[in-house]
Design an enzyme around this catalytic site. Structure first.
Site: not given
Ligand code: ARG
Length: 467
Positions: A165, A286, A292, A299
């Site tokens: 979980h 970024s 970043k 992704e």
């Protein structure tokens, strides 16, 4: 590609009964050459095998067959050097190749289509292409398995939190987590192997749908093209796309596995987790936030399953309502499979690079493994083993101790023995030996368990199997 929508010119390959050519829009919806030119090598190999067989069976004269065989090689090199002009009015790769062949060698080219149809031709071309993609998928998966095994080898005994979980469950080892993916990928690989073995029958010679009256030798063409045998039913041969569906289904499951690990990488590489560091080669910055380092490859890998599964659903939907045998709907099979295969191969290559380059943060993993009362089960098991408590009772006692630690804002090993004995008087100093994460993982020696000793056995097994 050149389009010459002359509405008056009937198709030179099949237009005998047509007074005019197709409307420009008809041509646009009908043509597949824009995408099926990817099948050129398979189409030429199939035609060369067919021509050689026609000569061996006496259906075609030797000199005609020889001219065809050589002419097809000329067409092949024209395509490979970029000299070939694909023509939209010739619809597809089959007619483009055949028409150019006849331009080059003259009349013998017109005899190539004896005893065959574009229906068995596309079936054999596409099978050859998908079979090759199975081999590529198998190779790509094997490379990724090696990368995971190398990670497992380095960190066989590194402790990390195991989750259910996405909540801390029990400490596990890094090596064990890496090898979980090796198991998934091994199943993926065997799905491609199974599908490949099943699809390795040759539909060439089924002709349009019913077979042919020419005395062809289908065993000969099957063998020449590396198939195990010819398909046994001509109707099935031209209407079957199971091989493409199996490829897509196997690709979808494999991409789902890649997507799950991609999701873990996205979580693990975040500033909040810091479980792993992805290399600069597999991340992006970024344009506004200088700090970043985004896990874009992970992704995108997560997203690739969307495309691959979409292609799978599309082809099922295309096929599900088709009465036997071939229908033009089936021309829509190729773009789906091409896109899915490209996405899968790219995804496998990217994941292999990321896994090879990533560095696990051993200290962070171990510290995180100790938080969240991860050794509560070890405590309950100690109560069972040492005090002979029934497991349900041990579970309850442990739960009370967890609540106590939570109230104090500490972890289980930080509770004093005097505090523990208020919950159960039988608890002794010995209990602390099972509350550390190292001891916890070392104790999980059951077959398939997370103990470093077991992980090392599995690493050795996979190293031997993968070479
Ligand atoms: N381009 C067609 C396809 O991809 C080839 C088969 C065409 N057959 C036919 N009878 N029109 O399916």
């Amino acid at each position: 590609m050149t389009a010459s929508p002359d509405p008056k010119a009937a198709n030179q390959m099949w237009g005998g009964r047509f007074a005019s050519g197709p409307d420009a829009i008809m041509q646009a919806i009908n043509a597949s050459i824009g995408f099926d030119q990817r099948l050129y090598a398979q189409d030429i190999a199939g035609s060369r095998a067919h021509a050689a067989m026609l000569a061996a069976t006496g259906i075609l004269g030797d000199s005609d067959a020889q001219a065809i065989g050589e002419g097809l090689l000329t067409v092949l090199s024209e395509i490979e050097t970029g000299a070939f002009q694909f023509k939209v009015e010739l619809e597809d790769i089959h007619l483009n190749v055949e028409s150019r062949l006849t331009e080059i060698i003259g009349d013998p080219g017109k005899r190539l289509h004896t005893g065959r149809s574009r229906n068995d031709q596309v079936a054999v071309d596409f099978r050859l292409w998908v079979r090759d993609q199975c081999d590529q998928a198998i190779a790509g998966i094997t490379g990724l398995m090696r990368a995971f095994v190398a990670q497992a080898d380095v960190g066989a005994d590194w402790v990390m939190p195991g989750f259910t979980h996405l909540q801390t469950a029990q400490p596990v080892t890094w090596g064990h987590h890496m090898l979980a993916y090796v198991e998934m990928l091994a199943r993926d690989r065997s799905r491609f192997e199974d599908a490949r073995a099943r699809m390795n029958e040759c539909p060439l010679g089924a002709a349009a749908l019913a077979g042919t009256s020419f005395p062809i030798d289908r065993h000969m063409t099957a063998k020449a093209l590396g198939f195990d045998r010819p398909t046994a039913n001509s109707l099935d041969s031209v209407s079957d796309r199971d091989f493409a569906l199996e490829f897509l289904a196997a690709s979808s499951i494999c991409a789902m596995h890649l997507s799950r690990f991609a999701e873990e990488l996205v979580i693990w590489s975040s500033a909040q987790f810091r479980f792993v560091r992805l290399s600069d080669r597999w991340t992006t910055g970024s344009s506004i936030m200088p700090q970043k380092k985004n896990p874009d490859a992970a992704e995108l890998l997560r997203a690739k399953l969307g495309r691959i599964l979409g292609a799978t659903v599309a082809l099922f939907t295309i096929m599900k309502g088709l009465a036997l045998t071939y229908s033009k709907d089936m021309q829509e099979d190729k773009e789906q499979v091409f896109d899915a295969a490209d996405s899968l191969m790219l995804g496998l290559a990217a994941m292999t690079g990321m896994v090879g380059d990533m560095t696990a943060n051993r200290e962070v993993l171990e510290a995180s493994a100790a938080s969240g009362f991860s050794t509560a089960t070890d405590l309950a098991d100690w109560l069972v083993k040492t005090l002979n408590l029934p497991f349900r009772e041990a579970h309850h006692v442990t739960g009370t101790l967890v609540a106590l630690a939570e109230k104090k804002g500490c972890d289980l090993p930080d509770l004093m023995i005097s505090e523990m004995t208020t919950v159960h008087p039988g608890i002794t100093q010995d209990v602390y030996s099972v509350l550390g994460v190292q001891n916890s993982v070392r104790s999980r020696l059951s077959y398939g368990g997370t103990a470093p000793a077991r992980v090392r056995e599995q690493v050795a097994r996979w190293q031997a199997a993968l070479g």
